[in-house]
Design a protein around this motif. Structure first.
Motif, PDB file in Angstrom:
ATOM      1  N   ARG A 179      13.725   2.851   2.433  1.00 34.32           N
ATOM      2  CA  ARG A 179      12.973   3.664   3.550  1.00 34.32           C
ATOM      3  C   ARG A 179      11.509   3.504   3.645  1.00 34.32           C
ATOM      4  NH1 ARG A 179      12.423   9.274   3.804  1.00 34.32           N
ATOM      5  NH2 ARG A 179      12.539   9.552   1.794  1.00 34.32           N
ATOM      6  N   LEU A 180      11.325   2.864   4.933  1.00 34.50           N
ATOM      7  CA  LEU A 180      10.059   2.390   5.251  1.00 34.50           C
ATOM      8  C   LEU A 180       9.291   3.258   6.012  1.00 34.50           C
ATOM      9  CD1 LEU A 180      10.972  -1.488   5.550  1.00 34.50           C
ATOM     10  CD2 LEU A 180       9.637  -0.503   3.600  1.00 34.50           C
ATOM     11  N   GLU A 181       7.917   3.220   5.776  1.00 33.69           N
ATOM     12  CA  GLU A 181       6.977   3.879   6.750  1.00 33.69           C
ATOM     13  C   GLU A 181       5.813   3.076   7.182  1.00 33.69           C
ATOM     14  OE1 GLU A 181       7.444   7.558   7.728  1.00 33.69           O
ATOM     15  OE2 GLU A 181       5.981   6.509   9.071  1.00 33.69           O
ATOM     16  N   ALA A 182       5.693   2.908   8.225  1.00 32.69           N
ATOM     17  CA  ALA A 182       4.591   1.772   8.637  1.00 32.69           C
ATOM     18  C   ALA A 182       3.380   2.725   8.955  1.00 32.69           C
ATOM     19  CB  ALA A 182       4.853   1.203  10.103  1.00 32.69           C
ATOM     20  N   ALA A 183       2.109   1.991   8.315  1.00 34.78           N
ATOM     21  CA  ALA A 183       0.702   2.765   8.265  1.00 34.78           C
ATOM     22  C   ALA A 183      -0.231   1.553   9.019  1.00 34.78           C
ATOM     23  CB  ALA A 183       0.585   3.295   6.973  1.00 34.78           C
ATOM     24  N   ARG A 184      -1.324   2.192   9.426  1.00 34.45           N
ATOM     25  CA  ARG A 184      -2.406   1.358   9.856  1.00 34.45           C
ATOM     26  C   ARG A 184      -3.566   1.568   8.795  1.00 34.45           C
ATOM     27  NH1 ARG A 184      -3.527  -1.103  14.641  1.00 34.45           N
ATOM     28  NH2 ARG A 184      -2.031   0.258  15.675  1.00 34.45           N
ATOM     29  N   ILE A 185      -4.123   0.198   8.521  1.00 28.71           N
ATOM     30  CA  ILE A 185      -5.290   0.560   7.549  1.00 28.71           C
ATOM     31  C   ILE A 185      -6.612   0.747   8.322  1.00 28.71           C
ATOM     32  CG2 ILE A 185      -6.888  -1.137   6.186  1.00 28.71           C
ATOM     33  CD1 ILE A 185      -4.294  -2.772   5.646  1.00 28.71           C
ATOM     34  N   ILE A 186      -7.146   2.012   7.642  1.00 29.88           N
ATOM     35  CA  ILE A 186      -8.437   2.547   8.668  1.00 29.88           C
ATOM     36  C   ILE A 186      -9.698   2.197   7.730  1.00 29.88           C
ATOM     37  CG2 ILE A 186      -7.172   4.404   9.915  1.00 29.88           C
ATOM     38  CD1 ILE A 186      -7.960   6.199   7.712  1.00 29.88           C
ATOM     39  N   ALA A 187      -9.531   1.951   6.335  1.00 29.03           N
ATOM     40  CA  ALA A 187     -10.883   1.696   5.768  1.00 29.03           C
ATOM     41  C   ALA A 187     -10.494   0.951   4.469  1.00 29.03           C
ATOM     42  CB  ALA A 187     -11.446   3.044   5.339  1.00 29.03           C
ATOM     43  N   ARG A 188     -11.836   0.341   3.926  1.00 28.24           N
ATOM     44  CA  ARG A 188     -11.489  -0.395   2.725  1.00 28.24           C
ATOM     45  C   ARG A 188     -12.382   0.051   1.700  1.00 28.24           C
ATOM     46  NH1 ARG A 188      -8.802  -5.443   3.621  1.00 28.24           N
ATOM     47  NH2 ARG A 188      -7.922  -5.497   5.688  1.00 28.24           N
ATOM     48  N   ALA A 189     -12.140  -0.267   0.403  1.00 27.21           N
ATOM     49  CA  ALA A 189     -13.036   0.214  -0.767  1.00 27.21           C
ATOM     50  C   ALA A 189     -14.723   0.028  -0.235  1.00 27.21           C
ATOM     51  CB  ALA A 189     -12.959  -0.585  -1.824  1.00 27.21           C
ATOM     52  N   PRO A 190     -15.359   1.036  -0.383  1.00 27.86           N
ATOM     53  CA  PRO A 190     -16.826   0.886   0.072  1.00 27.86           C
ATOM     54  C   PRO A 190     -17.781   0.247  -0.696  1.00 27.86           C
ATOM     55  CG  PRO A 190     -16.615   3.048  -0.933  1.00 27.86           C
ATOM     56  CD  PRO A 190     -15.072   2.300  -1.067  1.00 27.86           C
ATOM     57  N   ASN A 191     -17.225  -0.195  -1.907  1.00 25.08           N
ATOM     58  CA  ASN A 191     -17.904  -1.215  -3.185  1.00 25.08           C
ATOM     59  C   ASN A 191     -17.181  -2.152  -3.522  1.00 25.08           C
ATOM     60  OD1 ASN A 191     -16.105  -0.293  -5.010  1.00 25.08           O
ATOM     61  ND2 ASN A 191     -17.521   1.213  -6.076  1.00 25.08           N
ATOM     62  N   ASN A 192     -17.931  -3.075  -4.391  1.00 28.05           N
ATOM     63  CA  ASN A 192     -17.244  -4.421  -4.556  1.00 28.05           C
ATOM     64  C   ASN A 192     -16.328  -4.526  -5.961  1.00 28.05           C
ATOM     65  OD1 ASN A 192     -18.482  -5.711  -2.429  1.00 28.05           O
ATOM     66  ND2 ASN A 192     -20.305  -5.370  -3.536  1.00 28.05           N
ATOM     67  N   TRP A 193     -16.458  -3.316  -6.634  1.00 26.74           N
ATOM     68  CA  TRP A 193     -15.683  -3.340  -7.885  1.00 26.74           C
ATOM     69  C   TRP A 193     -14.239  -2.711  -7.718  1.00 26.74           C
ATOM     70  CZ3 TRP A 193     -18.907  -5.726 -10.341  1.00 26.74           C
ATOM     71  CH2 TRP A 193     -20.249  -5.615 -10.046  1.00 26.74           C
ATOM     72  N   TYR A 194     -13.819  -2.206  -6.744  1.00 27.81           N
ATOM     73  CA  TYR A 194     -12.364  -1.815  -6.620  1.00 27.81           C
ATOM     74  C   TYR A 194     -11.734  -2.241  -5.644  1.00 27.81           C
ATOM     75  CZ  TYR A 194     -14.124   2.342  -9.622  1.00 27.81           C
ATOM     76  OH  TYR A 194     -14.776   2.752 -10.628  1.00 27.81           O
TER      77      TYR A 194
END
Lengths: 272, 167
Positions: free
Chosen positions: A106-121
Motif C-alpha cells: 500500500r503505497l503513498e507518493a510524496a515529494r521531497i521538500i527539504a534535505r538535511a541542513p548539515n553534512n553529518w546526517y
C-alpha cells in the motif's frame, strides 16, 4: 597705396560682364573653395548617412532586442516544458510501479521538500505526514530501489533517514548466491558497505544486493545496490564489500512510502 | 529589532541550508550558515553571550533534525564560547577576522561533533571521507563568510543588528 589701386583697377577691369578674366577668377576662387565645400558636404552627407545608419541600427537593434526577448521567452518555455516532461516521466514511473505492486504494497507518493541542513546526517523531508497515515519505520522507496525509512513524523511532513546515513543498517541478501546474513550499512559519504558476508561466499563485483526481509521493517527483494570491491576482514572469517546504491540520492524528487506490505512469494522489484 | 533579527536569522539559516544550499552543494557538502552566524555573534558579543546564542541555535538545529537532542547545542555553545574570546582583542573591521574566525570555528565545532560521535555512536569511524567533508565544509564556510561578515559588520554598526536600535 599704389598696389591697392592697381588691384582695384584690376578687379574693376576684370569685373566687367563680358570679361573672360572674371570668369576665370571666379572659377579660380570657387575652385579654391570647392575642396572645402566638398569636404563640408562630405561631412554633412556623412552625418546624414550616419544618422540614417544610426536610426536604421536603432530599428535593427530594437528588432534584435525583441528577437532576443522572444528567444529568452521561448528558451524559458522550453526549459519549463522539459521540466514538466521530466516530472511527468518520473510520476508515470511511480504510478506504474504503484500499479504493478498494488497487491503487495500500500503505497503513498510524496515529494521531497527539504534535505538535511548539515553534512553529518543523511535525511530528507517529504511533504506528507501523519495526516496521510504515515508512521515511523515505514520504508521509503523509488521504482529503482530502497531509499530509507521514516524516522519522524509531523502532521504534514515526515523525515526520512536515508540508507547512506551512518546510523542506518538494512538486512540484505546477495541476489545471485541467496546468502542472507549480510548487513548493508551507510558510511556517510554516499556509499554503502555490506558486512558480515561469509568467507566462503562467491560474491563478486557487480552482484545485485536486495533487502532480505528478515528485519520486518523492509519487505524482501527491494534493490539496494551493486557490489563493488570485495575485501576480506582482518579476522578472516567474513568478507565485506562496498555497495554502490541504485538510487541516485542527489537527484531524488519524489518517493513512494510503503504504508503496509505483504511478504510476497517471489522477491519483488528484481530488474527495477 | 536586533533581538527579532537574531531570532529570525537562525530560522532563515536552517531553511536556506536545507533547501537552496542543498541545490548548490559541493560534493554533497553544504555550508553551516547557523555556525557562521554563531561565530559572528560570539566575535561581536563575547564569550558568555556567544555561548548562550550558540547553544540556542544548536538546540534549534537539534530540534529540527530530531536526532540526539543537545549534540549541536553543546558543540555550537562551546564554539560560541571559545570564539567569543576574540571579542575586544581583534579589529573587527577587517574581514580577515571573520574569515579566520569561521575557519577556526568550523574546526572547533567539527572536532567537538566528531569527538561526541566517536564516543557515543558505536562503529563510528573517523575515515578519510569524514575528514574530506570537514575540510570541504571549512572551505565552503570561509567562502560564504566573506559577504556575510561584511553584512554583519555593517549591520552591527548602523543597521538592523545595531545594539539599542529601536525601529
Amino acid at each position: 597705396m599704389l598696389l591697392t589701386a592697381l588691384i582695384l583697377l584690376l578687379v574693376v577691369k576684370l569685373g566687367s560682364s563680358d570679361s573672360q578674366g572674371l570668369a576665370t577668377a571666379e572659377r579660380w576662387v570657387r575652385n579654391s573653395y570647392a575642396p572645402l565645400q566638398r569636404g563640408v558636404d562630405w561631412v554633412q552627407q556623412g552625418l546624414v548617412q550616419f544618422g540614417i545608419r544610426v536610426l536604421g541600427m536603432q530599428d535593427l537593434s530594437q528588432l534584435l532586442e525583441a528577437e532576443q526577448a522572444r528567444n529568452q521567452q521561448l528558451s524559458l518555455e522550453n526549459m519549463q516544458l522539459r521540466e514538466t516532461q521530466a516530472e511527468v516521466e518520473r510520476l508515470r514511473a511511480l504510478l506504474d510501479y504503484k500499479n504493478a505492486h498494488n497487491s503487495q504494497f500500500r503505497l503513498e507518493a510524496a515529494r521531497i521538500i527539504a534535505r538535511a541542513p548539515n553534512n553529518w546526517y543523511k535525511t530528507m523531508t517529504v511533504d506528507k505526514g501523519a495526516d496521510y497515515g504515515l508512521t515511523v519505520n515505514m520504508p521509503v522507496i523509488t521504482p529503482e530501489g530502497l531509499v530509507g525509512k521514516i524516522v519522524d513524523v509531523s502532521s504534514n511532513t515526515a523525515q526520512v533517514l536515508l540508507i547512506t546515513d551512518r546510523e542506518m543498517a538494512v538486512g540484505a541478501i546477495l541476489q545471485p548466491t541467496r546468502e542472507n546474513r549480510g548487513i548493508v550499512e551507510g558510511i556517510g559519504d554516499g556509499r554503502l558497505r555490506m558486512v558480515n558476508i561469509p568467507y566462503y561466499s562467491q560474491v563478486q563485483d557487480g552482484d545485485p544486493v536486495v533487502t532480505s526481509g528478515l528485519s520486518q521493517t523492509y519487505p524482501p527483494g527491494l534493490r539496494i545496490g551493486t557490489i563493488r570491491d570485495v575485501q576480506k576482514e582482518a579476522n578472516g572469517l567474513v568478507l565485506s564489500a562496498f555497495v554502490e546504491p541504485v538510487v541516485d540520492f542527489d537527484r531524488l524528487e519524489e518517493v513512494l512510502i510503503i504504508k503496509s506490505f505483504q511478504a510476497p512469494s517471489e522477491p519483488v522489484n528484481e530488474g527495477g | 529589532m536586533r533581538s527579532l533579527v537574531l531570532v529570525f536569522l537562525p530560522f532563515l539559516a536552517l531553511y536556506l541550508q536545507s533547501t537552496l544550499f542543498r541545490a548548490i552543494s559541493i560534493y554533497g557538502v553544504v555550508p553551516d550558515l547557523l555556525l557562521i552566524l554563531v561565530i559572528f555573534y560570539a566575535v561581536f558579543s563575547g564569550s558568555n553571550k556567544g555561548a548562550v546564542y550558540g547553544a540556542a541555535c544548536g538546540l534549534w538545529e537539534d530540534l529540527y533534525l530530531g536526532r540526539v537532542i543537545g549534540v549541536n547545542a553543546i558543540c555550537k555553545g562551546l564554539t560560541g564560547f571559545i570564539l567569543g574570546r576574540m571579542q575586544g582583542r581583534v579589529f573587527k573591521d577587517n574581514v580577515l577576522v571573520g574569515v579566520l574566525g569561521v575557519l577556526a570555528g568550523t574546526a572547533i565545532n567539527s572536532l567537538l561533533l566528531l569527538s561526541i560521535s566517536f564516543l557515543a555512536v558505536p562503529g563510528f569511524s573517523l575515515d578519510r571521507a569524514v575528514w574530506a567533508d570537514v575540510m570541504l565544509q571549512g572551505i565552503y564556510n570561509v567562502i560564504i563568510s566573506v559577504p556575510l561578515y561584511i553584512w554583519y559588520f555593517r549591520s552591527s554598526g548602523a543597521g538592523v543588528l545595531q545594539e539599542g536600535l529601536i525601529r
